[in-house]
Structure formats: C-alpha cells, structure tokens
Design an enzyme around this catalytic site. Structure first.
Site, PDB file in Angstrom:
ATOM      1  N   SER A 124      11.465   5.654 -11.908  1.00 46.46           N
ATOM      2  CA  SER A 124      12.208   4.444 -11.567  1.00 46.46           C
ATOM      3  C   SER A 124      13.172   4.086 -12.681  1.00 46.46           C
ATOM      4  O   SER A 124      12.878   4.293 -13.874  1.00 46.46           O
ATOM      5  CB  SER A 124      11.215   3.301 -11.381  1.00 46.46           C
ATOM      6  OG  SER A 124      11.894   2.061 -11.322  1.00 46.46           O
ATOM      7  N   TYR A 150       3.532  -1.998 -13.817  1.00 42.86           N
ATOM      8  CA  TYR A 150       4.125  -1.038 -12.891  1.00 42.86           C
ATOM      9  C   TYR A 150       5.158  -0.175 -13.623  1.00 42.86           C
ATOM     10  O   TYR A 150       5.135   1.055 -13.563  1.00 42.86           O
ATOM     11  CB  TYR A 150       4.782  -1.771 -11.709  1.00 42.86           C
ATOM     12  CG  TYR A 150       5.777  -0.916 -10.977  1.00 42.86           C
ATOM     13  CD1 TYR A 150       5.342   0.037 -10.065  1.00 42.86           C
ATOM     14  CD2 TYR A 150       7.145  -1.010 -11.231  1.00 42.86           C
ATOM     15  CE1 TYR A 150       6.262   0.863  -9.421  1.00 42.86           C
ATOM     16  CE2 TYR A 150       8.061  -0.198 -10.604  1.00 42.86           C
ATOM     17  CZ  TYR A 150       7.612   0.735  -9.698  1.00 42.86           C
ATOM     18  OH  TYR A 150       8.516   1.551  -9.082  1.00 42.86           O
ATOM     19  N   LYS A 154       5.147   3.995 -14.696  1.00 42.96           N
ATOM     20  CA  LYS A 154       6.170   5.004 -14.405  1.00 42.96           C
ATOM     21  C   LYS A 154       6.550   5.736 -15.690  1.00 42.96           C
ATOM     22  O   LYS A 154       6.645   6.969 -15.718  1.00 42.96           O
ATOM     23  CB  LYS A 154       7.410   4.357 -13.780  1.00 42.96           C
ATOM     24  CG  LYS A 154       7.206   3.852 -12.364  1.00 42.96           C
ATOM     25  CD  LYS A 154       6.977   5.004 -11.398  1.00 42.96           C
ATOM     26  CE  LYS A 154       6.695   4.544  -9.981  1.00 42.96           C
ATOM     27  NZ  LYS A 154       6.242   5.652  -9.100  1.00 42.96           N
TER      28      LYS A 154
END
Ligand code: UFG
Length: 337
Positions: A124, A150, A154
């Site tokens: 991301s 989150y 990643k």
C-alpha cells in the site's frame, strides 16, 4: 500459469481473478470469507465462463491452510488476504498483526516447501507515511511516521518478504504499492461491497447517491491543497487488476517494488463532483473535522511500472465513478441481495 489468489474473493482479488482468466491463466482462490462473499466468485465464473476452484480456509491458521491446500498445485501466488480497515487496526492491533503477518509467514513457508517461486504482494502507498514530496516514486523513504497498525503490517510484510527472498534467492517477489482503488467491473456484476459503514470515500459517496446514507462527511477542508480537502490518487480497480497480471507475467528472481497509481491526484470535492456527474444524483456533504492519521496529499509516480511492466492506467476517475455507480445502483445491498 496456475495462480493461487489468497483473499481472492475480495474486492481487488475478484477483479484480478477475472483479468487473469481473460488473459489465459488458471486461478485457484483461497479465502475465509470473513470480509468477502462466495457470490463474488460465482459472478466471476458467470462473467468469464470459467469454473473457479475455491478453498475456504484462514491462511493465518497455517496448519488448516496447509491441509486445505494439500494436492492443490500452483505456479505463483498473489497474496491479497488480510485485514484492511485502518481505524479498526488502531483498536485491535494484535488481531491485525496476527492475521496480516501470520498469513504472509504461512504462505512464504508453504511456497518454499512446494518450490513455488513467484509471489505478488498487495502492499500500500500507506508505507510512504506523510510524503516528503509528491508524486512519490519508489525511492521515497518508506516505513517512517506510519500512524496505524494496518500500515505497519504492510511495511513489515514488505520487509519479511525481502528477508525471505534473501534467504531463498530463487524466489521472485513483487511488492505492489496500491494507491486508492475505486470503481468496479463495467458490467456492474462485481464491485466493492464493504460491510457496515464504508470507511473509504468512493463507496461512501456511492451509498449517499443511491439514498442509503444522508450525506457525506468531508474530513477536513483546511489542508494545503487545491480546495482544502484531501488529495489522493484514485486508480480504477480494473487498471489495478491489469497491473497484477503485468507484474505476474514479468517476475524474475529478486524483489521488485512498484507503485500502482494513475499519477494524478484528486481532491475529495473533485471526487464528489465527478460522482454527481456520472450518476446524475446529488451527493450532499458537510465538512467535518479532519480524520486522525490522514495526510493532506499523496499521489503516485507510476513511471517505473509504466516502463518495466509495460503497464499504465487507461481509465479515468469519471470511468471509475460511472462503473462504481453501475455496480451500486444494480446492487444496493452488495452481494447480500
Ligand atoms: N474521506 C472523507 N470522508 C469519508 C471518507 C474519506 O472526506 O467518509 C476523505 C479522506 O479524508 C481522504 C480521502 O477521502 O482525504 C480518501 O480516503 P479513503 O479512506 O478512501 O482512503 P485513504 O487514502 O485514507 O486510505 C487508502 C486505503 C488504505 C491505504 C491508504 C494508502 O483505504 O488502505 O489509502 O494511502 F492504506
């Protein structure tokens, strides 16, 4: 190739499955359906005429996943599976780290055991944090000042994959840093089906336009941007799916990282106007306080992917709004109906 898609029933996974099948690949999906629907798979089968094998298992539960994948051969894996709600990750960090990291570890070990050497990972643009310059290229520092588990998961997964590749040089891994995926297949048969209140801008706008929600809250209007609202690089999910196919078809041993974005930033209000135009419906909004952890502006420099993957986006924000509207108006309750 025969490609395993972890999280293959999800929003990006289902569109990528469709594109891979149309390009002559075979796909096998692994999904635990915790945030996706078997109906999405059924509709990809309907659109492509293919029969798609589905393995229902939680990849983070490595023994269950290994048992479920016994006898299932594949030449490559695209690892979409994971939890993706930024706000939820702040409230439940251990669950986010466990699911998002354990699934990658399990997949890497399984691939090494099987001698499967091609991996594409869903990363991301969040790994860039608050960018020092825009558009960001892949040389921009990553993993600095991330604001939620989150995003960290990643970044950590990128590092785990780099370390696994260093220890097993035959592995070819591609880290795809997505910008903001939006839109749907133009048929309106598959699309984004968020559970509960959408966290992301475009699905929220679509639900306002269809009359499911009263108005959009615009998170902040005092950023140093064109109109004070946040600027992002929205990429049509079909362009993103084609980016996965291009990456998969060019994997070589080593680790490569690519931005997948359009190169153009759009503000929240520009997206609202584009959606109103595409749908012919009003999208009422009210300005609300800025959302914690949001950056003012980010957009991709996609030149590396353009050059090395011979891939570029061909669909506009207007196309994405039109396709999201086709999907939303034909499926006001997503796959549930
Ligand atoms: N926004 C609103 N109102 C809403 C939702 C969003 O004004 O109801 C604004 C946000 O403040 C932001 C823009 O719309 O300016 C886009 O927000 P999204 O939530 O759609 O997307 P983000 O850019 O915040 O996050 C997305 C993905 C993350 C990923 C990140 C990487 O959802 O998974 O991009 O940059 F980490």
């Amino acid at each position: 190739m025969r490609v395993l898609l972890t999280g293959g029933a999800g929003y990006i996974g289902s569109h990528t499955a469709l594109v891979l099948i149309e390009r002559g690949h075979e796909v096998v999906l692994l999904d635990d359906f915790s945030n996706s629907s078997p109906e999405a798979v059924r509709r990809v089968e309907e659109l492509t005429g293919a029969r798609i094998p589905v393995i229902e298992a939680d990849l983070a539960d490595r023994s269950a996943a290994a048992a479920a994948l016994e006898g299932v051969d594949f030449d490559a894996a695209i690892h979409f599976a994971g939890l993706k709600a930024v706000g939820e990750s702040v409230v439940e960090p251990t669950r986010y780290y466990r699911v998002n990291i354990d699934s990658t570890l399990a997949l890497l070990d399984l691939m090494r055991e099987r001698g499967v050497t091609r991996l594409v990972f869903s990363s991301s643009a969040t790994v860039y944090g608050d960018p020092e310059y825009v558009p960001v290229d892949e040389a921009h520092r990553a993993g600095v000042g991330l604001t939620n588990p989150y995003g960290w998961s990643k970044f950590m997964n990128e590092q785990i994959i780099r370390d696994a590749q260093a220890a097993w040089p035959r592995l070819g891994a591609v880290l795809l840093r997505y910008f903001n995926p939006v839109g749907a297949h133009p048929s309106g048969r598959i699309g984004e089906d968020p559970s509960g209140i959408p966290n992301n801008l475009m699905p929220f706008i679509a639900q306002v336009a269809v009359g499911k929600r009263e108005r959009l809250s615009v998170f902040g209007d005092a950023y140093p941007t064109v109109d004070g609202t946040g600027v992002r690089d929205y990429i049509h999910v079909m362009d993103l799916a084609e980016g996965h196919a291009a990456a998969l078809e060019r994997i070589e041993a080593g680790v490569e990282v690519y931005n997948l974005g359009s190169g153009t930033g759009s503000s929240v209000l520009e997206v609202v106007r584009a959606f109103e135009e595409a749908s012919g419906r009003p999208v009422p909004y009210a300005v609300a306080p800025a959302r914690a952890g949001d950056v003012a502006e980010i957009a991709a420099d996609p030149s590396r992917a353009n050059a090395r993957l011979r891939w570029r986006t061909t669909r506009s924000l207007a196309d994405a709004c039109r396709d999201a509207w086709t999907w939303q108006s034909a499926n006001p309750d997503g796959y549930a109906a």
